[in-house]
Enzyme design. Structure first.
Site, short mmCIF file in Angstrom:
data_model
loop_
_atom_site.label_atom_id
_atom_site.label_comp_id
_atom_site.label_asym_id
_atom_site.label_seq_id
_atom_site.Cartn_x
_atom_site.Cartn_y
_atom_site.Cartn_z
N ASP A 9 10.50 -9.04 24.87
CA ASP A 9 10.87 -10.06 23.87
C ASP A 9 12.12 -9.58 23.13
O ASP A 9 12.44 -8.39 23.14
CB ASP A 9 9.73 -10.27 22.87
CG ASP A 9 10.09 -11.34 21.82
OD1 ASP A 9 10.63 -12.39 22.21
OD2 ASP A 9 9.86 -11.11 20.62
N SER A 10 12.79 -10.50 22.47
CA SER A 10 13.96 -10.14 21.67
C SER A 10 13.56 -9.18 20.54
O SER A 10 14.39 -8.44 20.04
CB SER A 10 14.58 -11.39 21.08
OG SER A 10 13.61 -12.10 20.33
N CYS A 72 9.21 -14.48 25.54
CA CYS A 72 10.18 -14.99 24.57
C CYS A 72 10.63 -16.36 25.07
O CYS A 72 11.10 -16.48 26.21
CB CYS A 72 11.36 -14.04 24.49
SG CYS A 72 12.72 -14.62 23.44
N GLU A 158 10.46 -12.69 9.54
CA GLU A 158 11.02 -11.33 9.64
C GLU A 158 11.22 -10.69 8.26
O GLU A 158 11.14 -9.48 8.11
CB GLU A 158 12.37 -11.37 10.36
CG GLU A 158 12.28 -11.69 11.83
CD GLU A 158 11.96 -10.47 12.68
OE1 GLU A 158 12.34 -9.38 12.29
OE2 GLU A 158 11.32 -10.65 13.73
N CYS A 192 7.83 -20.83 20.04
CA CYS A 192 8.52 -19.59 19.70
C CYS A 192 7.44 -18.57 19.40
O CYS A 192 6.46 -18.88 18.72
CB CYS A 192 9.42 -19.79 18.49
SG CYS A 192 10.07 -18.24 17.80
N HIS A 194 7.18 -16.15 17.46
CA HIS A 194 6.93 -15.81 16.05
C HIS A 194 5.97 -16.79 15.37
O HIS A 194 5.29 -16.42 14.42
CB HIS A 194 8.23 -15.84 15.25
CG HIS A 194 9.04 -14.58 15.29
ND1 HIS A 194 9.61 -14.13 16.44
CD2 HIS A 194 9.37 -13.69 14.32
CE1 HIS A 194 10.28 -13.01 16.19
NE2 HIS A 194 10.14 -12.72 14.90
N1 DGL Z 1 11.01 -14.54 20.45
C1 DGL Z 1 11.91 -15.64 20.28
C2 DGL Z 1 11.32 -16.91 20.92
O1 DGL Z 1 10.17 -16.95 21.33
C3 DGL Z 1 12.26 -15.91 18.85
C4 DGL Z 1 12.96 -14.80 18.12
C5 DGL Z 1 14.47 -14.77 18.30
O2 DGL Z 1 15.16 -15.73 17.90
O3 DGL Z 1 14.94 -13.75 18.80
O4 DGL Z 1 12.03 -17.88 21.04
#
Ligand code: DGL
Length: 273
Positions: A9-10, A72, A158, A192, A194
Protein backbone atom coordinates in the site's frame (compact mmCIF):
# COMPACT_ATOMS: atom_id res chain seq x y z
CA UNK A 1 10.30 -20.16 -6.35
CA UNK A 2 8.88 -20.29 -2.83
CA UNK A 3 8.14 -17.27 -0.64
CA UNK A 4 5.72 -15.01 1.24
CA UNK A 5 2.72 -13.21 -0.21
CA UNK A 6 3.56 -9.51 -0.63
CA UNK A 7 0.97 -6.92 0.38
CA UNK A 8 1.57 -3.36 -0.79
CA UNK A 9 0.00 0.00 0.00
CA UNK A 10 1.06 3.62 -0.32
CA UNK A 11 1.13 3.68 3.49
CA UNK A 12 -0.58 2.00 6.43
CA UNK A 13 -4.15 2.13 5.05
CA UNK A 14 -3.67 -1.21 3.30
CA UNK A 15 -3.41 -2.78 6.73
CA UNK A 16 -7.23 -2.65 6.94
CA UNK A 17 -7.19 -5.08 3.99
CA UNK A 18 -4.17 -7.08 5.15
CA UNK A 19 -5.81 -7.58 8.58
CA UNK A 20 -8.66 -9.46 6.89
CA UNK A 21 -6.36 -11.39 4.54
CA UNK A 22 -4.24 -12.59 7.48
CA UNK A 23 -7.38 -13.52 9.42
CA UNK A 24 -8.88 -15.49 6.52
CA UNK A 25 -5.62 -17.13 5.39
CA UNK A 26 -3.47 -17.30 8.56
CA UNK A 27 -1.25 -20.15 7.39
CA UNK A 28 0.65 -18.13 4.75
CA UNK A 29 3.79 -16.00 5.22
CA UNK A 30 3.32 -12.32 4.43
CA UNK A 31 5.47 -9.26 3.84
CA UNK A 32 3.64 -5.93 4.14
CA UNK A 33 5.26 -2.91 2.48
CA UNK A 34 3.97 0.64 3.00
CA UNK A 35 5.51 3.40 0.88
CA UNK A 36 4.90 5.97 3.62
CA UNK A 37 7.82 8.14 2.52
CA UNK A 38 5.96 8.98 -0.70
CA UNK A 39 2.33 8.78 0.49
CA UNK A 40 -0.30 9.92 -0.19
CA UNK A 41 -0.62 8.52 -3.70
CA UNK A 42 -4.26 9.60 -4.09
CA UNK A 43 -3.48 13.07 -5.39
CA UNK A 44 -0.60 12.10 -7.71
CA UNK A 45 -0.52 11.67 -11.48
CA UNK A 46 -0.91 8.38 -13.33
CA UNK A 47 2.78 8.31 -14.31
CA UNK A 48 4.09 8.90 -10.78
CA UNK A 49 1.76 6.35 -9.16
CA UNK A 50 2.71 3.76 -11.76
CA UNK A 51 6.45 4.34 -11.22
CA UNK A 52 6.23 4.25 -7.40
CA UNK A 53 3.99 1.17 -7.39
CA UNK A 54 6.23 -0.71 -9.81
CA UNK A 55 9.29 0.02 -7.65
CA UNK A 56 7.51 -1.41 -4.61
CA UNK A 57 6.29 -4.47 -6.50
CA UNK A 58 9.86 -5.09 -7.72
CA UNK A 59 11.13 -4.79 -4.15
CA UNK A 60 8.63 -7.40 -3.00
CA UNK A 61 9.62 -9.70 -5.89
CA UNK A 62 13.29 -9.23 -4.87
CA UNK A 63 12.34 -10.25 -1.33
CA UNK A 64 11.05 -13.53 -2.76
CA UNK A 65 7.30 -12.88 -3.06
CA UNK A 66 5.78 -14.80 -5.99
CA UNK A 67 2.44 -13.01 -5.54
CA UNK A 68 1.84 -9.34 -4.67
CA UNK A 69 -1.51 -7.85 -3.66
CA UNK A 70 -1.91 -4.11 -4.29
CA UNK A 71 -3.94 -3.38 -1.14
CA UNK A 72 -4.45 0.18 -2.36
CA UNK A 73 -7.29 1.40 -4.54
CA UNK A 74 -5.27 4.21 -6.08
CA UNK A 75 -2.42 1.89 -7.10
CA UNK A 76 -4.91 -0.74 -8.31
CA UNK A 77 -6.69 1.94 -10.35
CA UNK A 78 -3.66 3.60 -11.88
CA UNK A 79 -0.82 1.08 -12.00
CA UNK A 80 -2.13 -2.50 -11.92
CA UNK A 81 -3.15 -2.77 -15.56
CA UNK A 82 0.20 -1.51 -16.90
CA UNK A 83 2.13 -3.76 -14.52
CA UNK A 84 0.07 -6.82 -15.45
CA UNK A 85 0.01 -6.19 -19.19
CA UNK A 86 3.48 -4.73 -19.71
CA UNK A 87 6.01 -5.33 -16.93
CA UNK A 88 4.96 -8.83 -15.88
CA UNK A 89 4.86 -9.99 -19.47
CA UNK A 90 8.18 -8.52 -20.61
CA UNK A 91 10.37 -8.62 -17.51
CA UNK A 92 9.28 -11.38 -15.13
CA UNK A 93 8.76 -15.11 -15.22
CA UNK A 94 5.13 -16.25 -15.52
CA UNK A 95 5.44 -17.44 -11.92
CA UNK A 96 5.05 -13.81 -10.75
CA UNK A 97 1.57 -12.36 -10.32
CA UNK A 98 0.10 -9.06 -9.10
CA UNK A 99 -3.54 -8.62 -8.04
CA UNK A 100 -5.54 -5.58 -6.94
CA UNK A 101 -8.58 -4.65 -4.86
CA UNK A 102 -10.96 -3.09 -7.40
CA UNK A 103 -11.84 -6.14 -9.47
CA UNK A 104 -12.74 -8.33 -6.44
CA UNK A 105 -15.02 -5.53 -5.21
CA UNK A 106 -16.62 -5.06 -8.63
CA UNK A 107 -17.20 -8.81 -8.89
CA UNK A 108 -19.49 -8.96 -5.85
CA UNK A 109 -21.10 -5.52 -5.76
CA UNK A 110 -24.04 -6.60 -7.93
CA UNK A 111 -25.09 -9.06 -5.24
CA UNK A 112 -25.47 -6.19 -2.74
CA UNK A 113 -27.55 -3.66 -4.69
CA UNK A 114 -31.28 -4.09 -5.28
CA UNK A 115 -31.86 -0.67 -6.88
CA UNK A 116 -28.81 -1.10 -9.20
CA UNK A 117 -27.52 2.31 -8.15
CA UNK A 118 -24.08 2.14 -6.51
CA UNK A 119 -21.89 4.93 -5.12
CA UNK A 120 -18.11 5.01 -4.83
CA UNK A 121 -16.19 7.10 -2.28
CA UNK A 122 -12.49 7.21 -3.17
CA UNK A 123 -9.38 9.32 -3.65
CA UNK A 124 -9.31 11.78 -6.57
CA UNK A 125 -6.87 9.47 -8.38
CA UNK A 126 -9.17 6.47 -8.17
CA UNK A 127 -12.18 8.51 -9.29
CA UNK A 128 -10.37 10.10 -12.26
CA UNK A 129 -9.18 6.68 -13.45
CA UNK A 130 -12.83 5.57 -13.81
CA UNK A 131 -11.72 2.06 -12.80
CA UNK A 132 -14.78 1.33 -10.66
CA UNK A 133 -17.40 2.21 -13.32
CA UNK A 134 -15.40 0.28 -15.94
CA UNK A 135 -14.94 -2.85 -13.80
CA UNK A 136 -18.52 -2.86 -12.48
CA UNK A 137 -19.91 -2.39 -16.00
CA UNK A 138 -17.95 -5.48 -17.00
CA UNK A 139 -19.74 -7.70 -14.46
CA UNK A 140 -23.06 -5.85 -14.04
CA UNK A 141 -23.98 -3.71 -17.07
CA UNK A 142 -27.35 -2.91 -15.46
CA UNK A 143 -25.74 -1.02 -12.54
CA UNK A 144 -25.29 2.76 -12.60
CA UNK A 145 -22.18 3.93 -10.77
CA UNK A 146 -21.75 7.42 -9.27
CA UNK A 147 -18.44 8.55 -7.81
CA UNK A 148 -17.32 11.13 -5.28
CA UNK A 149 -13.68 12.07 -4.65
CA UNK A 150 -12.89 12.69 -0.97
CA UNK A 151 -9.49 14.44 -1.06
CA UNK A 152 -9.51 15.46 2.61
CA UNK A 153 -10.45 12.17 4.27
CA UNK A 154 -6.98 10.57 4.10
CA UNK A 155 -5.25 13.69 5.55
CA UNK A 156 -7.88 13.90 8.33
CA UNK A 157 -7.25 10.26 9.29
CA UNK A 158 -3.46 10.58 8.96
CA UNK A 159 -3.45 13.65 11.19
CA UNK A 160 -5.49 12.11 13.99
CA UNK A 161 -8.58 14.25 13.29
CA UNK A 162 -10.99 11.30 13.08
CA UNK A 163 -13.05 12.52 16.03
CA UNK A 164 -12.68 16.24 15.44
CA UNK A 165 -15.37 18.59 14.04
CA UNK A 166 -13.48 18.78 10.73
CA UNK A 167 -14.19 15.09 10.16
CA UNK A 168 -17.93 15.63 10.72
CA UNK A 169 -17.95 18.52 8.28
CA UNK A 170 -16.07 16.74 5.49
CA UNK A 171 -17.80 13.39 5.93
CA UNK A 172 -21.17 15.10 5.53
CA UNK A 173 -19.97 17.25 2.65
CA UNK A 174 -18.67 14.41 0.46
CA UNK A 175 -21.48 12.03 1.38
CA UNK A 176 -24.13 14.61 0.51
CA UNK A 177 -22.41 15.28 -2.81
CA UNK A 178 -22.50 11.56 -3.61
CA UNK A 179 -26.07 10.98 -2.46
CA UNK A 180 -27.27 14.02 -4.46
CA UNK A 181 -26.21 12.24 -7.66
CA UNK A 182 -28.87 9.52 -7.38
CA UNK A 183 -32.21 9.26 -5.60
CA UNK A 184 -32.20 5.50 -5.20
CA UNK A 185 -28.58 4.67 -4.32
CA UNK A 186 -28.65 1.69 -1.92
CA UNK A 187 -24.97 0.67 -1.81
CA UNK A 188 -21.82 2.72 -1.21
CA UNK A 189 -18.30 1.31 -1.56
CA UNK A 190 -15.59 2.65 0.72
CA UNK A 191 -13.13 2.64 -2.17
CA UNK A 192 -10.02 3.64 -0.23
CA UNK A 193 -8.20 1.52 2.31
CA UNK A 194 -8.19 4.32 4.89
CA UNK A 195 -11.95 4.80 4.99
CA UNK A 196 -12.90 1.81 7.20
CA UNK A 197 -11.36 3.81 10.06
CA UNK A 198 -14.02 6.44 9.43
CA UNK A 199 -16.85 3.94 9.19
CA UNK A 200 -18.71 4.97 12.40
CA UNK A 201 -18.73 8.61 11.28
CA UNK A 202 -19.72 7.74 7.70
CA UNK A 203 -22.51 5.51 9.05
CA UNK A 204 -23.76 8.36 11.22
CA UNK A 205 -24.42 10.56 8.17
CA UNK A 206 -25.60 7.85 5.73
CA UNK A 207 -29.32 7.00 5.42
CA UNK A 208 -30.08 3.75 7.24
CA UNK A 209 -31.24 1.85 4.16
CA UNK A 210 -27.90 2.44 2.36
CA UNK A 211 -25.37 -0.35 2.74
CA UNK A 212 -21.73 0.65 3.29
CA UNK A 213 -19.26 -1.82 1.82
CA UNK A 214 -15.77 -2.36 3.26
CA UNK A 215 -13.29 -4.19 1.05
CA UNK A 216 -11.15 -6.16 3.53
CA UNK A 217 -13.16 -9.37 3.70
CA UNK A 218 -14.10 -9.15 0.00
CA UNK A 219 -10.43 -9.04 -1.03
CA UNK A 220 -9.52 -11.77 1.47
CA UNK A 221 -12.23 -14.13 0.16
CA UNK A 222 -11.23 -13.38 -3.41
CA UNK A 223 -7.59 -14.24 -2.63
CA UNK A 224 -8.64 -17.51 -0.98
CA UNK A 225 -10.61 -18.35 -4.09
CA UNK A 226 -7.70 -17.36 -6.38
CA UNK A 227 -5.26 -19.63 -4.52
CA UNK A 228 -7.71 -22.50 -4.73
CA UNK A 229 -8.15 -22.00 -8.47
CA UNK A 230 -4.37 -21.65 -9.02
CA UNK A 231 -2.75 -24.54 -7.13
CA UNK A 232 0.61 -23.86 -8.84
CA UNK A 233 0.65 -20.43 -7.19
CA UNK A 234 -0.56 -21.81 -3.87
CA UNK A 235 2.41 -24.20 -3.92
CA UNK A 236 4.77 -21.25 -4.42
CA UNK A 237 3.43 -19.42 -1.35
CA UNK A 238 5.27 -20.46 1.82
CA UNK A 239 3.19 -21.34 4.86
CA UNK A 240 4.80 -20.73 8.25
CA UNK A 241 2.35 -18.09 9.47
CA UNK A 242 4.96 -15.28 9.55
CA UNK A 243 4.21 -11.54 9.09
CA UNK A 244 6.93 -8.96 8.44
CA UNK A 245 6.27 -5.23 8.09
CA UNK A 246 8.30 -2.69 6.15
CA UNK A 247 7.94 1.05 5.57
CA UNK A 248 9.93 3.31 3.26
CA UNK A 249 9.66 6.11 5.87
CA UNK A 250 12.06 6.52 8.78
CA UNK A 251 9.13 6.47 11.14
CA UNK A 252 9.66 6.47 14.89
CA UNK A 253 5.89 6.43 15.50
CA UNK A 254 5.33 3.51 13.09
CA UNK A 255 4.24 1.01 15.74
CA UNK A 256 1.44 3.31 16.99
CA UNK A 257 0.20 4.14 13.51
CA UNK A 258 0.21 0.48 12.52
CA UNK A 259 -1.84 -0.27 15.64
CA UNK A 260 -4.54 2.12 14.44
CA UNK A 261 -4.96 0.36 11.08
CA UNK A 262 -3.97 -3.23 11.92
CA UNK A 263 -5.64 -3.49 15.29
CA UNK A 264 -2.42 -4.46 17.06
CA UNK A 265 1.00 -2.94 17.45
CA UNK A 266 3.81 -4.68 15.53
CA UNK A 267 7.49 -4.04 14.82
CA UNK A 268 8.03 -2.15 11.56
CA UNK A 269 11.34 -2.24 9.67
CA UNK A 270 12.68 0.58 7.57
CA UNK A 271 13.47 -0.23 3.95
CA UNK A 272 15.17 1.81 1.23
CA UNK A 273 13.46 1.54 -2.12
N1 DGL B 1 -4.36 3.57 0.17
C1 DGL B 1 -4.89 4.54 -0.75
C2 DGL B 1 -6.15 3.99 -1.43
O1 DGL B 1 -6.68 2.95 -1.06
C3 DGL B 1 -5.20 5.85 -0.10
C4 DGL B 1 -4.03 6.59 0.50
C5 DGL B 1 -3.24 7.45 -0.47
O2 DGL B 1 -3.80 8.40 -1.04
O3 DGL B 1 -2.06 7.16 -0.61
O4 DGL B 1 -6.63 4.59 -2.37
Amino acid sequence: MHGPIGVFDSGYGGLTVFREIARTLPQYDYIYLGDNARAPYGIRSFEVIYRYTLECVEKLFEMGCPLVILACNTASAKALRSIQQRDLVTRYSPQHRVLGVIRPTAEVIGTYSKTRSVGILATPGTVISNSYPIEIEHFYPDITVRQQPCPLWVPLIENGELDGPGADYFVQKYLNQLLAQSENMDTIVLGCTHYPLMLPKIRQYTPEHVRLVEQGSIVANSLADYLQRHPWMDEQCSKNGSRTFFTSENDTAAADKVGLFYGQSVAVNHITL
